[in-house]
Design an enzyme around this catalytic site. Structure first.
Site, PDB file in Angstrom:
ATOM      1  N   LYS A  71       0.826  -1.219   0.000  1.00  6.71           N
ATOM      2  CA  LYS A  71       0.000   0.000   0.000  1.00  6.71           C
ATOM      3  C   LYS A  71       0.853   1.259   0.000  1.00  6.71           C
ATOM      4  O   LYS A  71       0.615   2.182  -0.795  1.00  6.71           O
ATOM      5  CB  LYS A  71      -0.943  -0.031   1.214  1.00  6.71           C
ATOM      6  CG  LYS A  71      -1.748   1.238   1.436  1.00  6.71           C
ATOM      7  CD  LYS A  71      -2.870   0.994   2.419  1.00  6.71           C
ATOM      8  CE  LYS A  71      -2.409   0.355   3.701  1.00  6.71           C
ATOM      9  NZ  LYS A  71      -1.490   1.196   4.498  1.00  6.71           N
ATOM     10  N   THR A  73       3.990   1.484  -0.846  1.00  4.43           N
ATOM     11  CA  THR A  73       4.755   1.472  -2.087  1.00  4.43           C
ATOM     12  C   THR A  73       3.931   2.067  -3.237  1.00  4.43           C
ATOM     13  O   THR A  73       4.433   2.890  -4.019  1.00  4.43           O
ATOM     14  CB  THR A  73       5.179   0.025  -2.429  1.00  4.43           C
ATOM     15  OG1 THR A  73       5.933  -0.499  -1.332  1.00  4.43           O
ATOM     16  CG2 THR A  73       6.015  -0.028  -3.698  1.00  4.43           C
ATOM     17  N   ARG A  94       2.122   8.608   6.971  1.00  4.50           N
ATOM     18  CA  ARG A  94       2.370   8.534   8.417  1.00  4.50           C
ATOM     19  C   ARG A  94       3.841   8.231   8.686  1.00  4.50           C
ATOM     20  O   ARG A  94       4.538   7.705   7.831  1.00  4.50           O
ATOM     21  CB  ARG A  94       1.518   7.428   9.055  1.00  4.50           C
ATOM     22  CG  ARG A  94       0.030   7.674   9.007  1.00  4.50           C
ATOM     23  CD  ARG A  94      -0.742   6.442   9.441  1.00  4.50           C
ATOM     24  NE  ARG A  94      -0.439   5.322   8.553  1.00  4.50           N
ATOM     25  CZ  ARG A  94      -0.583   4.041   8.891  1.00  4.50           C
ATOM     26  NH1 ARG A  94      -1.002   3.711  10.102  1.00  4.50           N
ATOM     27  NH2 ARG A  94      -0.298   3.097   8.040  1.00  4.50           N
ATOM     28  N   LYS A 105       6.882  -6.620  11.100  1.00  2.00           N
ATOM     29  CA  LYS A 105       6.384  -5.973   9.883  1.00  2.00           C
ATOM     30  C   LYS A 105       7.481  -5.220   9.131  1.00  2.00           C
ATOM     31  O   LYS A 105       7.423  -5.041   7.922  1.00  2.00           O
ATOM     32  CB  LYS A 105       5.244  -5.012  10.264  1.00  2.00           C
ATOM     33  CG  LYS A 105       4.513  -4.391   9.089  1.00  2.00           C
ATOM     34  CD  LYS A 105       3.289  -3.624   9.590  1.00  2.00           C
ATOM     35  CE  LYS A 105       2.553  -2.962   8.442  1.00  2.00           C
ATOM     36  NZ  LYS A 105       3.240  -1.785   7.921  1.00  2.00           N
ATOM     37  N   ALA A 273      -3.872   1.727  12.539  1.00  2.00           N
ATOM     38  CA  ALA A 273      -5.280   1.656  12.134  1.00  2.00           C
ATOM     39  C   ALA A 273      -6.027   0.521  12.825  1.00  2.00           C
ATOM     40  O   ALA A 273      -7.250   0.509  12.837  1.00  2.00           O
ATOM     41  CB  ALA A 273      -5.396   1.496  10.629  1.00  2.00           C
ATOM     42  N   PHE A 301      -3.447  -0.295   7.209  1.00  4.75           N
ATOM     43  CA  PHE A 301      -3.972  -1.659   7.069  1.00  4.75           C
ATOM     44  C   PHE A 301      -5.075  -1.731   6.016  1.00  4.75           C
ATOM     45  O   PHE A 301      -5.065  -0.977   5.051  1.00  4.75           O
ATOM     46  CB  PHE A 301      -4.434  -2.200   8.424  1.00  4.75           C
ATOM     47  CG  PHE A 301      -3.294  -2.460   9.374  1.00  4.75           C
ATOM     48  CD1 PHE A 301      -2.201  -3.227   8.987  1.00  4.75           C
ATOM     49  CD2 PHE A 301      -3.281  -1.925  10.648  1.00  4.75           C
ATOM     50  CE1 PHE A 301      -1.135  -3.470   9.856  1.00  4.75           C
ATOM     51  CE2 PHE A 301      -2.224  -2.161  11.523  1.00  4.75           C
ATOM     52  CZ  PHE A 301      -1.155  -2.941  11.122  1.00  4.75           C
ATOM     53  N   PHE A 381       3.542  -8.451  -9.451  1.00  5.41           N
ATOM     54  CA  PHE A 381       4.660  -9.341  -9.140  1.00  5.41           C
ATOM     55  C   PHE A 381       5.036 -10.091 -10.415  1.00  5.41           C
ATOM     56  O   PHE A 381       4.181 -10.359 -11.269  1.00  5.41           O
ATOM     57  CB  PHE A 381       4.283 -10.347  -8.045  1.00  5.41           C
ATOM     58  CG  PHE A 381       4.358  -9.785  -6.651  1.00  5.41           C
ATOM     59  CD1 PHE A 381       5.368 -10.165  -5.779  1.00  5.41           C
ATOM     60  CD2 PHE A 381       3.407  -8.883  -6.201  1.00  5.41           C
ATOM     61  CE1 PHE A 381       5.442  -9.650  -4.493  1.00  5.41           C
ATOM     62  CE2 PHE A 381       3.468  -8.356  -4.916  1.00  5.41           C
ATOM     63  CZ  PHE A 381       4.497  -8.748  -4.065  1.00  5.41           C
ATOM     64  N   TRP A 409       7.085  -0.874  -7.630  1.00  8.14           N
ATOM     65  CA  TRP A 409       8.177  -1.460  -6.857  1.00  8.14           C
ATOM     66  C   TRP A 409       9.394  -1.665  -7.758  1.00  8.14           C
ATOM     67  O   TRP A 409      10.516  -1.361  -7.379  1.00  8.14           O
ATOM     68  CB  TRP A 409       7.734  -2.797  -6.253  1.00  8.14           C
ATOM     69  CG  TRP A 409       8.751  -3.409  -5.342  1.00  8.14           C
ATOM     70  CD1 TRP A 409       8.924  -3.185  -4.004  1.00  8.14           C
ATOM     71  CD2 TRP A 409       9.771  -4.357  -5.712  1.00  8.14           C
ATOM     72  NE1 TRP A 409       9.976  -3.930  -3.516  1.00  8.14           N
ATOM     73  CE2 TRP A 409      10.517  -4.653  -4.542  1.00  8.14           C
ATOM     74  CE3 TRP A 409      10.128  -4.974  -6.902  1.00  8.14           C
ATOM     75  CZ2 TRP A 409      11.575  -5.546  -4.544  1.00  8.14           C
ATOM     76  CZ3 TRP A 409      11.195  -5.866  -6.915  1.00  8.14           C
ATOM     77  CH2 TRP A 409      11.905  -6.143  -5.729  1.00  8.14           C
TER      78      TRP A 409
END
Length: 556
Positions: A71, A73, A94, A105, A273, A301, A381, A409
């Site tokens: 998210k 990214t 954030r 994480k 969140a 999230f 991907f 990415w």
């Protein structure tokens, strides 16, 4: 393939004053924190108040899985792509917490060639905002205990102290502690608790306050305890507000850094969140809207948590109206929701994809409830097949959603051009009719029930006796007209993290309810969610090091 930190460390950053100059700021508009970080001055923010607002784009995601969604990214890559299209764009994010950074994480600066930098600074101490929030929180706790020790003129019932200490680290042994042990001079013996800093009400207050005056008013309303007559005792009554505000004087100012492609990014505040409202600061978002034509922000999230709170709490309180929502998913995560183990996600599996895409379907339906146009993007991907991508694209278009692939990415802004064009086209052609999910005057129980049934897909809500009693007390105190902030696992639409996909036939279990009077919302704690996380068996901290030249490794 290079790691995120290797890519970030090899990047050629511009001095932040040059990045700022690119969108019209002078050096005097910045408070420099070294060469590559700065805070915006109060004078600058006041000088642009009359500017027209840009368009606000929210980036959210399906429920997170071990397969990863990307998210942040995508948020960064979309901002970079808008810049490549010669649009005046800013990203509003954030700040990361040290807890997940050293836990499981990892950091929160994006990934690959869609990152904000300096990556190490951002993920570690940055400009000290979290330390200031921690200090203000714990100053209030110290003043509270000192007041009791020095005679307790406010008749505080030591069995009804609700203010908790905090630190920005995952530390399970601090969840429930005993303080005041020792001699009579060491305070009253009582049970106490810690939360992680991002769950502190002061974090929420900082992120919802418009300015210093608003910040102080909100700080004064914090309920720290109840007296022997059951009446709330506030931080204002403890005479704590001025000193807390002094600690937060600089922390309230938004921070500016840059992406790998030198797109400006305002990174400010960091409530989780799953246990808080999960959005960057109102001040940073509103300032960004005055600075640029397009502002790309994210909520934490999955959309059931971050986006719901962004739309029901932040936008309601701040008067914001998003023009579009980007919903991020990956083929891998959808297959995981369809029952495929993490080790087998690279193989084409249309049956699992069809089974797991119901999670995406529910998030689409939820976002459409708020009247904001939705663009679904697949974070690409290399293992994704054409057939899998085509299936997801058709699925989205059949549900009145725009669709675009994102390869940010791998390719940075270039990989986000398709998505950026789709977002611009959506904003141009589809009107946003944003409205919150429920009205202010609905009862707290009905608000909780509305979120549980409409957003999570639950059959209803059950309450512990303590939660029922707390709801009645909060209503009696006059807080029934505020939004509800649900504390719930991020891994499932339900409050049971093992229920993947689109679970049915469940109820949401509310075990605790309390009011964050300064933040301006009521928190409903569901399931087994914790406000102080613990470290995993193999914490990410094991892999982090710094060499003799001061170069950090293992941060991701």
């Amino acid at each position: 393939m290079k790691t995120d930190i290797e890519i970030a460390q090899e990047a050629v950053m511009l001095p932040i004053k040059e990045v700022a100059a690119g969108i019209g700021l002078k050096e005097d508009d910045l408070e420099l924190y070294g060469k590559y970080k700065a805070k915006l001055t109060d004078e600058y923010m006041k000088s642009i108040e009359s500017n027209e607002d840009g368009k606000l784009i929210l980036v959210t995601a399906i429920n997170p899985t071990p397969a990863g969604e990307g998210k942040t990214t995508v948020t960064v890559g979309l901002g970079e792509a808008l810049g490549r299209l010669n649009k005046k764009a800013i990203i509003a994010l954030r700040e990361p917490s040290l807890g997940p950074c050293f836990g499981i994480k990892g950091g929160a600066a994006g990934g690959g060639y869609a990152q904000v930098v300096p990556m190490e600074d951002l993920n570690l101490h940055f400009t000290g905002d979290f330390h200031a929030i921690t200090s203000a929180n714990n100053l209030l706790a110290a003043l509270l205990d000192n007041h009791i020790q020095q005679g307790n003129k406010l008749n505080i019932d030591t069995r009804q102290i609700v203010w908790k200490r905090c630190e920005d680290m995952n530390d399970r042994v601090l969840r429930n502690i005993v303080v005041g042990l020792g001699s009579k001079m060491d305070g009253y013996v009582r049970e106490d608790h810690f939360v992680i800093t991002v769950a502190s009400e002061i974090m929420a207050i900082l992120c919802l306050a418009n300015d210093m005056k608003d910040l102080k008013e909100r700080l004064s309303k914090i309920i720290v305890a109840y007296n022997v007559d059951g009446e709330p005792v506030t931080a204002g009554q403890l005479n704590a507000v001025g000193a807390m505000a002094a600690l937060l004087k600089d922390a309230i100012k938004p921070n500016m850094i840059q992406t790998l492609e030198h797109t400006p990014a305002l990174v400010h505040g960091g409530p989780f969140a799953n246990i808080a409202h999960g959005c960057n600061s109102v001040r940073a978002t509103k300032t960004a809207l005055k600075m640029a034509d397009y502002v790309v922000t994210e909520a934490g999230f999955g959309a059931d948590l971050g986006a719901e709170k962004f739309l029901d709490i932040k936008c309601r309180m701040a008067g914001l109206k998003p023009s579009a929502v980007v919903l991020v998913a990956t083929i891998r995560a959808l297959k995981y929701n369809g029952g495929v183990p993490k080790t087998e996600l690279s193989a084409e599996n249309l049956e699992a994809l069809k089974k797991g895409i119901v999670n995406l379907e529910k998030h689409i339906e939820n976002l459409q409830l708020f009247g904001v146009p939705v663009v679904v993007t697949l974070n690409s991907f290399i293992t994704d097949t054409d057939e899998e991508i085509q299936f997801v694209e058709k699925f989205c278009k059949d549900r009145n959603c725009e669709f675009a692939l994102a390869k940010v990415w791998e390719k940075g802004g270039e990989g986000g051009i398709e998505l950026a064009n789709k977002v611009l086209e959506t904003i141009e052609n589809k009107e946003s009719n944003y409205a919150p999910l429920y009205p202010d005057d609905m009862s707290l129980e009905d608000k909780i029930d509305t979120i549980a049934t409409k957003i999570y897909g639950a059959d209803g809500v059950t309450y512990s006796p303590a939660a029922k009693k707390a709801l009645a007390k909060i209503t009696e105190l006059g807080f029934s007209n505020v939004p509800v902030c649900m504390a719930k696992t991020q891994y499932s639409l339900s409050d049971d993290q093992t229920k993947l996909g689109r679970p049915t036939g469940f109820k949401i279990n509310v075990r605790e309810v309390y009011v964050s009077a300064g933040a301006g919302f009521v928190v409903a704690v569901t399931g087994a969610i914790m406000t102080m996380p613990g470290l995993p068996k193999m914490p990410a901290a094991y892999n982090i090091d710094v060499d003799d030249n001061g170069k950090i490794t293992g941060l991701f």
